[in-house]
Design a protein around this motif. Sequence first.
Motif, PDB file in Angstrom:
ATOM      1  N   GLY A  34       0.873  -1.289  -0.160  1.00 48.06           N
ATOM      2  CA  GLY A  34       0.017  -0.155  -0.142  1.00 48.06           C
ATOM      3  C   GLY A  34       0.959   1.443   0.207  1.00 48.06           C
ATOM      4  N   ARG A  35       1.093   1.712   1.274  1.00 45.68           N
ATOM      5  CA  ARG A  35       1.870   2.897   1.136  1.00 45.68           C
ATOM      6  C   ARG A  35       3.364   2.978   1.470  1.00 45.68           C
ATOM      7  NH1 ARG A  35      -0.630   6.788   5.314  1.00 45.68           N
ATOM      8  NH2 ARG A  35       0.497   5.652   6.905  1.00 45.68           N
ATOM      9  N   LYS A  36       3.745   1.861   1.999  1.00 47.25           N
ATOM     10  CA  LYS A  36       5.054   1.443   2.225  1.00 47.25           C
ATOM     11  C   LYS A  36       6.055   1.010   1.067  1.00 47.25           C
ATOM     12  CE  LYS A  36       5.529   0.530   7.110  1.00 47.25           C
ATOM     13  NZ  LYS A  36       5.899  -0.340   8.062  1.00 47.25           N
TER      14      LYS A  36
END
Lengths: 187, 127
Positions: A12-14
């Motif tokens: 996702g965001r990482k």
Amino acid sequence: PVWGPRLVPARGRKTRYAPPAKSKASRLKVPPPVDPEELLVVTERYRQHRLVLGALRAEFRAEVLQKRREALLPQEGSAELMEEHQRLMAWNDEENARQRARREERLRKEEEERNRQKLQAAESRASMMEAMLKEKEKEILQLQEEAKSFITPENLEARIEECLDNPQNYNFAIDKEGRIVRRTVLS
Amino acid sequence: TLLAGSRLLKGYRGGHVVIRFALGGCTNRPFFRIVAAHSKRARDGKYLEQLGCLDPLPNVYGEKVAGLNLERLRYWLGCGAQLSRPAEKLLGLAGFLPLHPMTVTGAERLRRRRAASSAPSVGPEKG
């Protein structure tokens, strides 16, 4: 769900190189449990599946090559050529079968011959062993018989007395016919 | 005109022909084309030949429809094409190839799970 969202974890965001979160410090990744008998069964099924697949691929390959060869052949008289080729191949197969039969016959005969030789050798060896044993037995018996007339420490005195009592005279002459002459003095 | 360094003529190092599914369609409406392509091409990119299609959503009669060009499939398999796993499973179910082991295993597992889920629900009812 039949057609649901992707069940694969997507980042996702990482980014890939970001460190994992503190709440996941005690997370233990375990592989999915494997049932050993099911694994055996599945491995066997895969082996058979791959076998069949390989055979099918070979079939299809042969088909494709056949079609290419057929396309490459000269068009006129191709039917007769193919037929003659097949006839010759059949004749070749027959010849091969005949030779194989002959060869197998020969090999079988050689095998029989070898077995017979081995049996004979074993028999002769056994008989030789028996003969030797008999010889040895005879020798032992003979030795035992002779042992009765040996001189032992107990017989020594008696035998010496015996020899002194019966003096043996070895003064004799013998000619080629085997006649012995005990006369030692001419007159 | 196609020049030596033309963008249309892509040359790869290695790779092999694969028969796999190329995804098309719209949002919440997938549609697969069974396609023979180089393994290094994009999933939906340029392919060598289309060998069929598969509609993964069931139709009004509850059927999932697929179309296959068996003649060309034989040709590509004879030329040494590999198969992706879902393509193998589909062809196994179609009967062209033998059934994939995992199809059978999956069916067995499902049956066992259904038996396990129905038996304890039957048990407390009786007991």
